[in-house]
Design an enzyme around this catalytic site. Structure first.
Site, short mmCIF file in Angstrom:
data_model
loop_
_atom_site.label_atom_id
_atom_site.label_comp_id
_atom_site.label_asym_id
_atom_site.label_seq_id
_atom_site.Cartn_x
_atom_site.Cartn_y
_atom_site.Cartn_z
N LYS A 79 61.67 46.52 42.65
CA LYS A 79 61.79 45.06 42.74
C LYS A 79 62.11 44.66 44.17
O LYS A 79 62.90 45.33 44.86
CB LYS A 79 62.89 44.59 41.78
CG LYS A 79 63.05 43.07 41.69
CD LYS A 79 64.10 42.69 40.65
CE LYS A 79 64.26 41.17 40.55
NZ LYS A 79 65.24 40.77 39.52
N SER A 159 63.88 37.19 36.10
CA SER A 159 63.22 37.19 37.39
C SER A 159 62.43 38.47 37.67
O SER A 159 61.64 38.52 38.59
CB SER A 159 64.26 37.00 38.49
OG SER A 159 65.17 38.12 38.53
N SER A 183 67.62 38.76 33.42
CA SER A 183 66.42 39.02 34.22
C SER A 183 65.83 40.41 34.06
O SER A 183 64.77 40.69 34.62
CB SER A 183 66.70 38.76 35.70
OG SER A 183 66.80 37.38 35.95
#
Length: 493
Positions: A79, A159, A183
Site C-alpha cells: 500500500k 482506503s 480500511s
C-alpha cells in the site's frame, strides 16, 4: 490468472521450497498479470519491475542454499502509505509529489527480512481517508467483481482498495494494508478477500504515513485465512522507533488455523442489528452463527450499549488527529510547492492544490473540533465515549466471551461515482458502521468472505477478538471459510 498466480502464499511457499518453480518465474507471472490488468483496474500506482526481479533472484539464491525465510520468494504488493526506500511513497496525494523516502517502514522491512519480493506500490484513498478508493490523486480503483449481467464498475472499498483489488484479481500473492476505521476489513469484504486488523500495537507504525495515530494499524489482505496468518506473523514486531508497539511475543498464527472452535463462546451483539439493515446481511449473519454453532462453538447474546455513539465519536477523533498529523505538509521540506514570494501564500497555495476535497473536509472538521470553545464540547466528549465503547467490550470479554461475530459491511460493493454517496458524505461514512468500534477500542478484527448477495457480489463477516488474541480470530475465521467456500471473480479485465 496463470497457474502460478492462482497459488496461495502457502502453496507457493511450499512449491518454491520443493523447487517446482523459481521465485523469478513466479514474479514474472505476476508482473505479466499486472501489465495485462492494471490499465482497467488501476490497482498499482507504481510497478517496481527491476527491483522485483532483483529481489526474486536473491530469493532463488537463498532457496538454493536451503536458508530461505518464511516468505522467501513470495511477491507482494505494498500500500502506498508504507515508506519504501527510494521508491514512490505519496499516500496517493498530490501534496507528496515525487517523494521517495530514504528509509524503509518497519513493517515492509520485516517482510523483506522474511524474503518477500516487492511488486510495486498499491493505490489507496488519499491519506487513507475514504471508504471507496475514489479519493486517490491517481484515480479510483476498480473492483474486479461485477454484478450479474452488468458491466458497471464497482468500488473495491477503501482506503486499502488497491490492496484488496490486487489480491482479488491475482495481481499479487498478498498485500499490506492499514486500518483506521475499517480500511482493511471493508475492502476485504467488498472483494471476497480476507483482511485482518490486528490489535493496536501489534505492528509498528513507524514509516507509515499517519492519518489518526491512536487508531492506525497495519495488517494484511490475503486470499484466505491461512495466508493472512502467514503474513501477519512476519509483519508484526515490537519497534523501538514506535513507542505504541508492544513488546509481546508474536505467536505462530498459522498453527492456529484449522484448530477446533469447540467450546469457544461467540458473542452476538444486539446493537449491530441496525435499523434498515438489508435482509441479505442479516441472513448472512445467521448463517455464520449456525456454522460456528455446528462446529461446537457456544453462541451467546451480548450487549454493547455504546455502539450507537461509535461512528460520530470516530468522526471527531480521527479528523482531529488528522488535522494535527497533516499540518506538516506545507511545501517547505518535500513534495509539492506552489511558488510564491510570500511564505504564507506559499503555504496556502500548496495545501489548497495539494490536498483533495475529502482530505480538506476532514482537516477542517478536525481543526474545528480542536478549536477554542469547541474542544470540550466535541473532542473531549468523543474521547470519553471512546472509553465507554472500550469498556463495553471489556465487560463482554470478562464475562467469558472469546470472540464477537458481526457483519463486516452494511451492503456489498456499490458503483464508482455513486450519485447518492457523492451528494451525502455521511452516507459514505456509514460504510464504516460495523468496523469503527474495533479501532476505537484498539481490538483485533478480521473480515472473512461468507457468501454472495443476490447480485453475485461478495459479502463478509467480521470477528472481533480480545486484545492480542488474533489466534482465536484465525481459528473462528477458518471455520467460517471452510463452511462458506472460497470466492473468486469472473475475469473481464
Amino acid at each position: 490468472m496463470s497457474d502460478l498466480t492462482s497459488l496461495t502464499i502457502a502453496e507457493a511457499r511450499d512449491k518454491l521450497r520443493q523447487k517446482e518453480f523459481t521465485s523469478a518465474e513466479l514474479t514474472d507471472a505476476y508482473l505479466s498479470a499486472i501489465r495485462g490488468a492494471n490499465e482497467k483496474l488501476n490497482a498499482y500506482v507504481t510497478v517496481t519491475e527491476d527491483k522485483a526481479r532483483a529481489m526474486a533472484k536473491a530469493s532463488d539464491e537463498r532457496l538454493a542454499k536451503g536458508d530461505g525465510g518464511a516468505l522467501e520468494g513470495i511477491p507482494l504488493g505494498i500500500k502506498d502509505l508504507f515508506a519504501t526506500k527510494d521508491v514512490h511513497t505519496q499516500a496517493c496525494s498530490h501534496i507528496l509529489d515525487r517523494f521517495t523516502p530514504p528509509y524503509e517502514s518497519t513493517v515492509t522491512q520485516n517482510l523483506w527480512n522474511a524474503g518477500a519480493v516487492m511488486l510495486g506500490k498499491l493505490n489507496m484513498d488519499e491519506f487513507a481517508m475514504g471508504s471507496s478508493n475514489e479519493t486517490s490523486y491517481y484515480g479510483p480503483v476498480t473492483n474486479p467483481w461485477r454484478s450479474k449481467q452488468s458491466n458497471e464498475n464497482l468500488v473495491p472499498g477503501g482506503s486499502s482498495g488497491g490492496s484488496a483489488t490486487a489480491v482479488s484479481a491475482f495481481l499479487c500473492a498478498g498485500a499490506t494494508a492499514t486500518d483506521t476505521g475499517g480500511s482493511i476489513r471493508q475492502p476485504a469484504a467488498f472483494t471476497g478477500t480476507v483482511g485482518i486488523k490486528p490489535t493496536y500495537g501489534r505492528c509498528s507504525r513507524w514509516g507509515i504515513v499517519a492519518f489518526a495515530s491512536s487508531l492506525d494499524q497495519a495488517g494484511p489482505i490475503a486470499r484466505d485465512v491461512r495466508d493472512a496468518a502467514i503474513m501477519l506473523k512476519e509483519m508484526a514486531s515490537v519497534d523501538d522507533k514506535d513507542t505504541t508497539s508492544l513488546d509481546r511475543p508474536v505467536p505462530d498464527y498459522e498453527a492456529a488455523v484449522g484448530q477446533s472452535v469447540k467450546g469457544l463462546k461467540i458473542g452476538i451483539p444486539k446493537e449491530y442489528r441496525i435499523e434498515g439493515m438489508p435482509g441479505e446481511i442479516d441472513e448472512l449473519w445467521q448463517r455464520g452463527i449456525h456454522w460456528l454453532k455446528d462446529a461446537g462453538a457456544q453462541i451467546v447474546d451480548i450487549t454493547l450499549p455504546h455502539t450507537k455513539y461509535a461512528l460520530p465519536a470516530y468522526y471527531i477523533v480521527a479528523p482531529a488527529e488528522a488535522s494535527s498529523n497533516l499540518a506538516r505538509y506545507d511545501g517547505v521540506r518535500y513534495g509539492l510547492r506552489e511558488q510564491s514570494d510570500d511564505v504564507v501564500d506559499m503555504y496556502e497555495g500548496t495545501r489548497s492544490k495539494g490536498f483533495g476535497a475529502e482530505v480538506k473536509r476532514r482537516i477542517m472538521i478536525g481543526t474545528y473540533v480542536l478549536s477554542a470553545g469547541y474542544y470540550d464540547a466535541y473532542y473531549l466528549k468523543a474521547q470519553k465515549v471512546r472509553t465507554l465503547i472500550k469498556r463495553d467490550f471489556d465487560l463482554a470479554f470478562e464475562n467469558g466471551v472469546d470472540a464477537i461475530l458481526t457483519p463486516a459491511t452494511p451492503s456489498s460493493a456499490f458503483a464508482i461515482d455513486d450519485a447518492e454517496m457523492a451528494a451525502d458524505p455521511v452516507k459514505m461514512y456509514l460504510n464504516d458502521i460495523f468496523t469503527v468500534t474495533v479501532n476505537m477500542a484498539g481490538l483485533p478484527g478480521i473480515s472473512v468472505p461468507a457468501g454472495l448477495d443476490a447480485k453475485g457480489l461478495p459479502l463478509g463477516l467480521q470477528l472481533i477478538g480480545r486484545p492480542f488474541d488474533e489466534e482465536t480470530l484465525f481459528r473462528a475465521a477458518h471455520t467460517i471459510e471452510q463452511a462458506a467456500g472460497r470466492f473468486t471473480p469472473e475475469r473481464w479485465w
